[in-house]
Design a protein around this motif. Structure first.
Motif, PDB file in Angstrom:
ATOM      1  N   HIS A  42       0.814  -1.221   0.000  1.00 41.10           N
ATOM      2  CA  HIS A  42       0.000   0.000   0.000  1.00 41.10           C
ATOM      3  C   HIS A  42       0.843   1.265   0.000  1.00 41.10           C
ATOM      4  O   HIS A  42       1.952   1.294   0.533  1.00 41.10           O
ATOM      5  CB  HIS A  42      -0.955   0.000   1.196  1.00 41.10           C
ATOM      6  CG  HIS A  42      -2.050  -0.987   1.022  1.00 41.10           C
ATOM      7  ND1 HIS A  42      -1.885  -2.329   1.279  1.00 41.10           N
ATOM      8  CD2 HIS A  42      -3.312  -0.842   0.571  1.00 41.10           C
ATOM      9  CE1 HIS A  42      -3.002  -2.966   1.005  1.00 41.10           C
ATOM     10  NE2 HIS A  42      -3.884  -2.085   0.563  1.00 41.10           N
TER      11      HIS A  42
ATOM     12  N   TYR B 230      -7.394   0.095   1.397  1.00 40.12           N
ATOM     13  CA  TYR B 230      -7.876  -0.025   2.775  1.00 40.12           C
ATOM     14  C   TYR B 230      -8.575   1.273   3.126  1.00 40.12           C
ATOM     15  O   TYR B 230      -7.961   2.322   3.190  1.00 40.12           O
ATOM     16  CB  TYR B 230      -6.738  -0.271   3.761  1.00 40.12           C
ATOM     17  CG  TYR B 230      -6.298  -1.709   3.841  1.00 40.12           C
ATOM     18  CD1 TYR B 230      -7.212  -2.748   3.813  1.00 40.12           C
ATOM     19  CD2 TYR B 230      -4.966  -2.018   3.955  1.00 40.12           C
ATOM     20  CE1 TYR B 230      -6.807  -4.058   3.880  1.00 40.12           C
ATOM     21  CE2 TYR B 230      -4.545  -3.334   4.031  1.00 40.12           C
ATOM     22  CZ  TYR B 230      -5.472  -4.338   3.994  1.00 40.12           C
ATOM     23  OH  TYR B 230      -5.070  -5.647   4.064  1.00 40.12           O
TER      24      TYR B 230
ATOM     25  N   LYS C 155      -5.886  -6.809  12.697  1.00 37.00           N
ATOM     26  CA  LYS C 155      -6.944  -7.692  12.201  1.00 37.00           C
ATOM     27  C   LYS C 155      -6.312  -8.515  11.087  1.00 37.00           C
ATOM     28  O   LYS C 155      -5.819  -7.955  10.112  1.00 37.00           O
ATOM     29  CB  LYS C 155      -8.145  -6.920  11.645  1.00 37.00           C
ATOM     30  CG  LYS C 155      -9.258  -7.852  11.160  1.00 37.00           C
ATOM     31  CD  LYS C 155     -10.433  -7.072  10.605  1.00 37.00           C
ATOM     32  CE  LYS C 155     -11.588  -7.938  10.227  1.00 37.00           C
ATOM     33  NZ  LYS C 155     -11.391  -8.793   9.093  1.00 37.00           N
ATOM     34  N   ASP C 156      -6.291  -9.820  11.258  1.00 35.47           N
ATOM     35  CA  ASP C 156      -5.638 -10.694  10.274  1.00 35.47           C
ATOM     36  C   ASP C 156      -4.196 -10.244  10.047  1.00 35.47           C
ATOM     37  O   ASP C 156      -3.759 -10.067   8.914  1.00 35.47           O
ATOM     38  CB  ASP C 156      -6.400 -10.699   8.947  1.00 35.47           C
ATOM     39  CG  ASP C 156      -7.854 -11.107   9.107  1.00 35.47           C
ATOM     40  OD1 ASP C 156      -8.141 -11.927   9.997  1.00 35.47           O
ATOM     41  OD2 ASP C 156      -8.690 -10.606   8.347  1.00 35.47           O
TER      42      ASP C 156
ATOM     43  N   TYR D  48      -3.449  -4.049  -5.479  1.00 36.59           N
ATOM     44  CA  TYR D  48      -3.951  -4.484  -4.171  1.00 36.59           C
ATOM     45  C   TYR D  48      -5.175  -3.654  -3.817  1.00 36.59           C
ATOM     46  O   TYR D  48      -5.244  -2.466  -4.152  1.00 36.59           O
ATOM     47  CB  TYR D  48      -2.882  -4.304  -3.092  1.00 36.59           C
ATOM     48  CG  TYR D  48      -1.765  -5.305  -3.164  1.00 36.59           C
ATOM     49  CD1 TYR D  48      -1.922  -6.585  -2.666  1.00 36.59           C
ATOM     50  CD2 TYR D  48      -0.536  -4.975  -3.731  1.00 36.59           C
ATOM     51  CE1 TYR D  48      -0.896  -7.520  -2.724  1.00 36.59           C
ATOM     52  CE2 TYR D  48       0.496  -5.888  -3.799  1.00 36.59           C
ATOM     53  CZ  TYR D  48       0.311  -7.163  -3.293  1.00 36.59           C
ATOM     54  OH  TYR D  48       1.325  -8.076  -3.356  1.00 36.59           O
ATOM     55  N   PRO D  49      -6.154  -4.243  -3.120  1.00 37.98           N
ATOM     56  CA  PRO D  49      -7.355  -3.460  -2.772  1.00 37.98           C
ATOM     57  C   PRO D  49      -7.024  -2.343  -1.786  1.00 37.98           C
ATOM     58  O   PRO D  49      -6.137  -2.479  -0.941  1.00 37.98           O
ATOM     59  CB  PRO D  49      -8.289  -4.495  -2.136  1.00 37.98           C
ATOM     60  CG  PRO D  49      -7.444  -5.652  -1.799  1.00 37.98           C
ATOM     61  CD  PRO D  49      -6.233  -5.619  -2.667  1.00 37.98           C
TER      62      PRO D  49
ATOM     63  N   TYR E 103     -13.020  -1.420   9.152  1.00 42.57           N
ATOM     64  CA  TYR E 103     -12.681  -1.436   7.729  1.00 42.57           C
ATOM     65  C   TYR E 103     -13.974  -1.352   6.935  1.00 42.57           C
ATOM     66  O   TYR E 103     -14.932  -2.062   7.218  1.00 42.57           O
ATOM     67  CB  TYR E 103     -11.928  -2.716   7.368  1.00 42.57           C
ATOM     68  CG  TYR E 103     -10.574  -2.804   8.029  1.00 42.57           C
ATOM     69  CD1 TYR E 103      -9.477  -2.135   7.495  1.00 42.57           C
ATOM     70  CD2 TYR E 103     -10.386  -3.552   9.182  1.00 42.57           C
ATOM     71  CE1 TYR E 103      -8.238  -2.211   8.104  1.00 42.57           C
ATOM     72  CE2 TYR E 103      -9.149  -3.632   9.790  1.00 42.57           C
ATOM     73  CZ  TYR E 103      -8.073  -2.964   9.250  1.00 42.57           C
ATOM     74  OH  TYR E 103      -6.849  -3.034   9.840  1.00 42.57           O
TER      75      TYR E 103
ATOM     76  N   LYS F 111     -15.076  -2.863   0.146  1.00 46.35           N
ATOM     77  CA  LYS F 111     -15.847  -4.020  -0.302  1.00 46.35           C
ATOM     78  C   LYS F 111     -14.998  -5.289  -0.327  1.00 46.35           C
ATOM     79  O   LYS F 111     -15.515  -6.381  -0.194  1.00 46.35           O
ATOM     80  CB  LYS F 111     -16.473  -3.761  -1.664  1.00 46.35           C
ATOM     81  CG  LYS F 111     -15.473  -3.548  -2.782  1.00 46.35           C
ATOM     82  CD  LYS F 111     -16.178  -3.278  -4.099  1.00 46.35           C
ATOM     83  CE  LYS F 111     -15.151  -3.033  -5.186  1.00 46.35           C
ATOM     84  NZ  LYS F 111     -15.749  -2.766  -6.463  1.00 46.35           N
ATOM     85  N   ASN F 112     -13.666  -5.144  -0.488  1.00 42.01           N
ATOM     86  CA  ASN F 112     -12.791  -6.313  -0.508  1.00 42.01           C
ATOM     87  C   ASN F 112     -12.273  -6.693   0.871  1.00 42.01           C
ATOM     88  O   ASN F 112     -11.796  -7.798   1.072  1.00 42.01           O
ATOM     89  CB  ASN F 112     -11.589  -6.065  -1.435  1.00 42.01           C
ATOM     90  CG  ASN F 112     -12.014  -5.935  -2.876  1.00 42.01           C
ATOM     91  OD1 ASN F 112     -12.929  -6.620  -3.324  1.00 42.01           O
ATOM     92  ND2 ASN F 112     -11.378  -5.035  -3.601  1.00 42.01           N
ATOM     93  N   TYR F 113     -12.318  -5.772   1.807  1.00 37.88           N
ATOM     94  CA  TYR F 113     -11.814  -6.038   3.147  1.00 37.88           C
ATOM     95  C   TYR F 113     -12.650  -5.246   4.130  1.00 37.88           C
ATOM     96  O   TYR F 113     -12.684  -4.023   4.096  1.00 37.88           O
ATOM     97  CB  TYR F 113     -10.335  -5.619   3.245  1.00 37.88           C
ATOM     98  CG  TYR F 113      -9.660  -6.133   4.483  1.00 37.88           C
ATOM     99  CD1 TYR F 113      -9.285  -7.466   4.582  1.00 37.88           C
ATOM    100  CD2 TYR F 113      -9.413  -5.302   5.555  1.00 37.88           C
ATOM    101  CE1 TYR F 113      -8.672  -7.946   5.712  1.00 37.88           C
ATOM    102  CE2 TYR F 113      -8.803  -5.776   6.697  1.00 37.88           C
ATOM    103  CZ  TYR F 113      -8.431  -7.094   6.767  1.00 37.88           C
ATOM    104  OH  TYR F 113      -7.832  -7.585   7.894  1.00 37.88           O
ATOM    105  N   ASN F 114     -13.364  -5.941   5.012  1.00 42.92           N
ATOM    106  CA  ASN F 114     -14.192  -5.248   5.988  1.00 42.92           C
ATOM    107  C   ASN F 114     -14.154  -5.987   7.315  1.00 42.92           C
ATOM    108  O   ASN F 114     -13.591  -7.055   7.424  1.00 42.92           O
ATOM    109  CB  ASN F 114     -15.631  -5.070   5.486  1.00 42.92           C
ATOM    110  CG  ASN F 114     -16.258  -6.387   5.085  1.00 42.92           C
ATOM    111  OD1 ASN F 114     -15.978  -7.422   5.663  1.00 42.92           O
ATOM    112  ND2 ASN F 114     -17.111  -6.354   4.092  1.00 42.92           N
TER     113      ASN F 114
ATOM    114  N   ARG G 150      -0.999  -4.071  10.547  1.00 45.68           N
ATOM    115  CA  ARG G 150      -0.715  -3.058   9.542  1.00 45.68           C
ATOM    116  C   ARG G 150      -0.273  -1.820  10.295  1.00 45.68           C
ATOM    117  O   ARG G 150      -1.077  -1.171  10.954  1.00 45.68           O
ATOM    118  CB  ARG G 150      -1.953  -2.766   8.703  1.00 45.68           C
ATOM    119  CG  ARG G 150      -2.263  -3.906   7.764  1.00 45.68           C
ATOM    120  CD  ARG G 150      -3.698  -3.885   7.284  1.00 45.68           C
ATOM    121  NE  ARG G 150      -4.000  -5.101   6.584  1.00 45.68           N
ATOM    122  CZ  ARG G 150      -4.391  -6.229   7.170  1.00 45.68           C
ATOM    123  NH1 ARG G 150      -4.510  -6.293   8.473  1.00 45.68           N
ATOM    124  NH2 ARG G 150      -4.639  -7.294   6.462  1.00 45.68           N
TER     125      ARG G 150
END
Length: 171
Positions: free
Chosen positions: A48, A94, A156-157, A91-92, A122, A125-128, A160
């Motif tokens: 990112h 954030y 989260k996961d 990459y999507p 978040y 649409k790709n990461y929430n 970052r």
């Protein structure tokens, strides 16, 4: 998500109303807008670009040198392009709404240290979903102008993390 933002806005409004009489005498409460930039580090930097945000912060003086702080903002980190098998992908992004609460301690008349914790929602649409955050920082506050350097980590996961610069004005 809307309920969280509405609850925070309601809390700030109640604090404004309840401290109205003391604000004129002692200025124990302040609120104001801010902008911030985040510079990703580690694996987050691989995926990112620099992120930007805008928000609203508030603080209430507790005792000599110690202040309770809180903020809500919208932050966006655009995804970087990468190539795989001759095709280019991105990459999507954030997109997030961090809600922070913490304490600030005035070291000397202008210089302070601060630590905040909270949640990050978040909204892409790709990461929430919802994660946690921690954000220690150091800053300078002169009259209403507030400039801060910080490190912020979202959990989260994985983690970052990013170094951030924040500038705002409190009324």
């Amino acid at each position: 998500m809307k309920k969280i933002v509405l609850a925070f806005a309601t809390m700030l409004l109640v604090m404004c109303i309840s401290t109205q009489s003391t604000q004129a005498q002692l200025k124990r409460f302040s609120i104001g807008p801010f902008v911030e930039a985040g510079f990703p580090v580690g694996k987050f930097n691989d995926t990112h670009n620099t992120g930007y945000g805008i928000g609203l912060g508030a603080d209430v003086k507790l005792v000599a040198g110690l202040t309770a702080v809180g903020s809500v903002s919208y932050f966006r980190f655009p995804g970087k392009d990468y190539t795989s098998n001759g095709s280019t992908y991105t990459y999507p992004n954030y997109n997030a709404v961090p809600i922070r609460l913490g304490l600030r301690y005035q070291l000397i008349s202008l210089l302070y240290v601060k630590v905040e914790g909270g949640t990050v929602q978040y909204t892409g649409k790709n990461y929430n979903g919802v994660g946690g955050l921690v954000a220690p920082g150091i800053g300078i506050r002169l009259l209403g102008l507030d400039v801060e350097a910080k490190y912020e980590a979202w959990f989260k996961d994985g983690t970052r993390g990013f170094f951030g610069l924040k500038a705002g004005y409190n009324f």
